[in-house]
Design an enzyme around this catalytic site. Structure first.
Site, PDB file in Angstrom:
ATOM      1  N   GLU A   1       1.759  -0.329  -5.102  1.00 13.50           N
ATOM      2  CA  GLU A   1       0.827   0.743  -5.409  1.00 13.50           C
ATOM      3  C   GLU A   1       1.738   1.960  -5.592  1.00 13.50           C
ATOM      4  O   GLU A   1       2.213   2.533  -4.605  1.00 13.50           O
ATOM      5  CB  GLU A   1      -0.163   0.959  -4.270  1.00 13.50           C
TER       6      GLU A   1
ATOM      7  N   ASP B   1       0.840  -1.185   0.000  1.00 18.39           N
ATOM      8  CA  ASP B   1       0.000   0.000   0.000  1.00 18.39           C
ATOM      9  C   ASP B   1       0.887   1.251   0.000  1.00 18.39           C
ATOM     10  O   ASP B   1       1.852   1.337   0.758  1.00 18.39           O
ATOM     11  CB  ASP B   1      -0.879  -0.023   1.261  1.00 18.39           C
TER      12      ASP B   1
END
Length: 698
Positions: free
Chosen positions: A387, A351
């Protein structure tokens, strides 16, 4: 004990202790059990004293010991008689000077950063430091790591065959009537035979599981009667979340992994190392802040230097973990290695991964984090997915990660959504995305599988909502519909939300087939959101992070259209797996070994410069064939316009004919099981894809 078993002469006071204490060792960090007792070790750089507190099964404190300081700011002790299940926590004695970044306070019970298990579900913080009470803090737990893996080995999925399937541990099985009630919403539910049957019938190879690190909810959500459902708010990087377990989170997580591996399904964890749940200056001191606040986090600059009361917020969650600090980097690497070796996962999706490579001057492709991963004998050989952005300065870095990384490609998402909803003049970008986004991942430097292609992710509309809603509908989130992405590139085709209009519903199903087909016929690694294969929706909520209810739980009550969509999706995945070209197109400068790609205007002529930039273009075609004349040979036509077009097929040698394999306009929503020979022209209906395969004549 390795020669360190020397009984301590001093303790906290003269009282009789429940356990016999010895000096212990500084490594390994955390609580390490053996047959006689347990070694405790923790890092604390500027604290004056570190106190280990022990608790009974009712979480009442029963004993405490001061740890022994060692080099490298490590503190340790060995307690004879400690067994698995013992609950503990730390108190750090030292100066409390927030303006100087020091938050030491022996009133705060701290979670061991290296604990492998927490005692309970900690749903949220208390509101303020003045309300602080030990009962609000989950206790660390001593664990026994023994587990019978039954000789099950990790899957060996080939890169070009990997199909990522994103699931939420609770939401995927919470309402599935075919799974025993105690397992619904749990780790064991994800690996129940009914779940495995679903994965295998669909054809996915790899579960990408949303965060399972122990996490808490923000006080703001508690006030609204909501919860942090997604889990992107960790308080520990080692301990699996207990709310997904019936009894033993570690054993049940390992059992899940073992059963998935036995079914040849990979386990990839969505992990959050960019921030912690301790938030900013108004957040509680629960773990990292209490051990070394000024080092574990980054802070904003002021005229006088670092302002320790202004945490950097590149995550948007109140703080930013400082991986430019050696001990932050160490705990991150140790946690990743633990999940790979002890918990046996196959890889990670990071993330806001840009944050992890931020150093003093910002993001760098030569960061210590990247170097540490590359040289690590364990982690250099696992799946790494980025990401590739955060909200900090220069935070959008698609294409900037090292070559062994895969990257979530939002440009693919936006391009394909825009094309299929009818936007004109973007066929050149559609072509680029179909063949692996080599503008971001250059041929020769990055592999075809680098681009993680997706239409839908957990954040945003589901596929069904994307063809049913023009706008987001997030009122249930308590922010007056201001949260969530406003640029969804969606369409409702005539009615906002569910409708009984047969024409609209037919078109919506066809558009879903178009986007599914596009995804699985594109070069790259496909990422598929669970539930999209069977019409799952969130009632137009495109930011359901706080909805632990029917909005986010997958609906297993399937209509006839949902069953048809599942079959279509599984057929597309099977087609992709059976074809080398759709999974591993070879493009390089050597024409002798390169596969051949030719782009056509639907009228049948090769695309020219003016065609690529035509402002009204909504259709294009591509021919793919292997260098070997006897190899695979395909022709794909995409028509996103509102009208039917006549298309000319490329000429074939005299010994080959074209056969129609797929038409997304087909009412049954299935691939053609017995393909028929076709000749030009062929007709692509409005909003449709046609796929043809060249075959040798009998």
């Amino acid at each position: 004990m390795s020669g360190t078993k020397m009984e301590l002469a001093t303790q906290i006071d003269a009282k009789e202790h429940l356990f016999v204490s010895f000096t212990g060792k500084n490594y390994p960090l955390g609580a390490t059990l053996d047959k006689q007792g347990c070694n405790f070790s923790v890092h604390c750089q500027e604290g004056k004293r570190v106190e280990l507190c022990l608790f009974d099964k009712n979480e009442n404190q029963i004993d405490s010991f001061f740890l022994i300081p060692a080099h490298s700011h490590l503190w340790h002790i060995y307690l004879e008689g400690v067994t698995a299940g013992q609950m503990y926590g730390y108190r750090v004695h030292g100066e409390y000077q927030p303006k100087n970044g020091l938050l030491f306070n022996d009133k705060n019970l701290l979670i061991d950063p290296y604990t492998k298990c927490l005692s309970k579900i900690q749903h949220s913080f208390v509101q303020s430091q003045s309300d602080y009470n030990d009962t609000y803090v989950a206790k660390s737990v001593v664990v026994d790591d023994h587990f019978d893996w039954q000789n099950v080995e990790k899957p060996a999925i080939e890169e070009q065959h990997r199909i990522l399937y994103e699931v939420h541990t609770k939401g995927f099985t919470r309402t599935n009537p075919n799974i025993p009630l105690p397992m619904r919403g749990k780790y064991r539910g994800l690996s129940h035979p009914e779940s495995i049957k679903h994965y295998q019938s669909l054809g996915v190879t790899s579960l990408q599981i949303m965060p399972v690190f122990s996490f808490v909810s923000e006080p703001r959500l508690k006030d609204l009667g909501l919860t942090n459902y997604w889990g992107y708010n960790p308080i520990n990087f080692f301990a699996p979340e207990t709310r997904y377990a019936q009894y033993d989170a570690i054993a049940e997580f390992k059992t899940m992994v073992r059963e998935l591996h036995a079914a040849n399904i990979e386990v990839i964890l969505d992990v959050v190392f960019n921030h912690t749940a301790e938030s900013g200056s108004d957040g509680l001191i629960l773990s990292f802040k209490g051990f070394d606040n000024k080092q574990y986090y980054t802070f904003e600059n002021s005229k006088l230097g670092l302002d320790y009361q202004r945490y950097s917020n590149h995550s948007g969650c109140g703080n930013t973990v400082n991986l430019d600090f050696s001990w932050s980097l160490k705990i991150t690497m140790d946690a990743l290695r633990y999940w790979v070796t002890e918990m046996q996962v196959d890889g990670f999706r990071f993330d806001l991964a840009v944050t992890l490579a931020r150093e003093a001057q910002g993001f760098t492709e030569r960061s210590a984090f990247f170097k540490a991963l590359l040289q690590d004998p364990v982690l250099s050989d696992v799946i790494l997915i980025a990401e590739p952005w955060d909200i900090g300065p220069g935070g959008y870095r698609l294409g900037a990660f090292p070559e062994q990384w895969k990257e979530c490609n939002d440009r693919y998402r936006d391009t394909m959504r825009s094309f299929w909803r009818g936007d004109t003049g973007i066929v050149s970008e559609v072509a680029m995305r179909l063949l692996g986004s080599h503008d971001f991942f250059p041929i020769g430097l990055r592999t075809n599988t680098t681009s993680v292609n997706y239409i839908c992710y957990h954040d945003g509309f589901t596929l069904d909502d994307m063809v049913s809603f023009q706008d987001r509908h997030n009122q249930d989130n308590g922010e007056n519909n201001r949260d969530g992405h406003g640029h969804n590139l969606s369409a409702n085709y005539g009615c906002e939300g569910p409708t009984k209009d047969a024409r609209i519903n037919t078109l919506r199903q066809q558009q879903k087939r178009n986007m599914i087909a596009t995804l699985f016929l594109s070069q790259g690694t496909p990422h598929f959101l669970s539930g999209d294969e069977m019409g799952n929706h969130q009632s137009g909520n495109n930011n359901a992070y706080c909805q632990d209810n029917q909005i986010s739980w997958i609906n297993w009550d399937q209509s006839k259209a949902d069953l048809a969509l599942f079959k279509f999706t599984s057929q597309l995945i099977a087609l992709r797996k059976s074809s080398r070209l759709f999974g591993d197109l070879i493009l390089n400068d050597d024409e002798l070994v390169s596969d051949q790609v030719q782009w056509y205007h639907p009228d049948g002529y090769v695309m020219g410069q003016s065609d690529w930039h035509a402002s009204n273009s909504q259709a294009l075609a591509v021919e793919l064939k292997e260098a070997d004349p006897a190899g695979e040979h395909w022709h794909l036509i995409l028509n996103a316009s509102t009208y039917q077009i006549a298309c000319q097929l490329p000429e074939l040698p005299d010994n080959k004919d074209w056969y129609e394999v797929m038409d997304t306009n087909c009412p049954s929503g299935e691939l053609i099981e017995d393909p028929k020979k076709v000749v030009s022209p062929v007709f692509a209906k409005a909003h449709s894809i046609l796929l043809f395969k060249a075959k040798l004549r009998d």
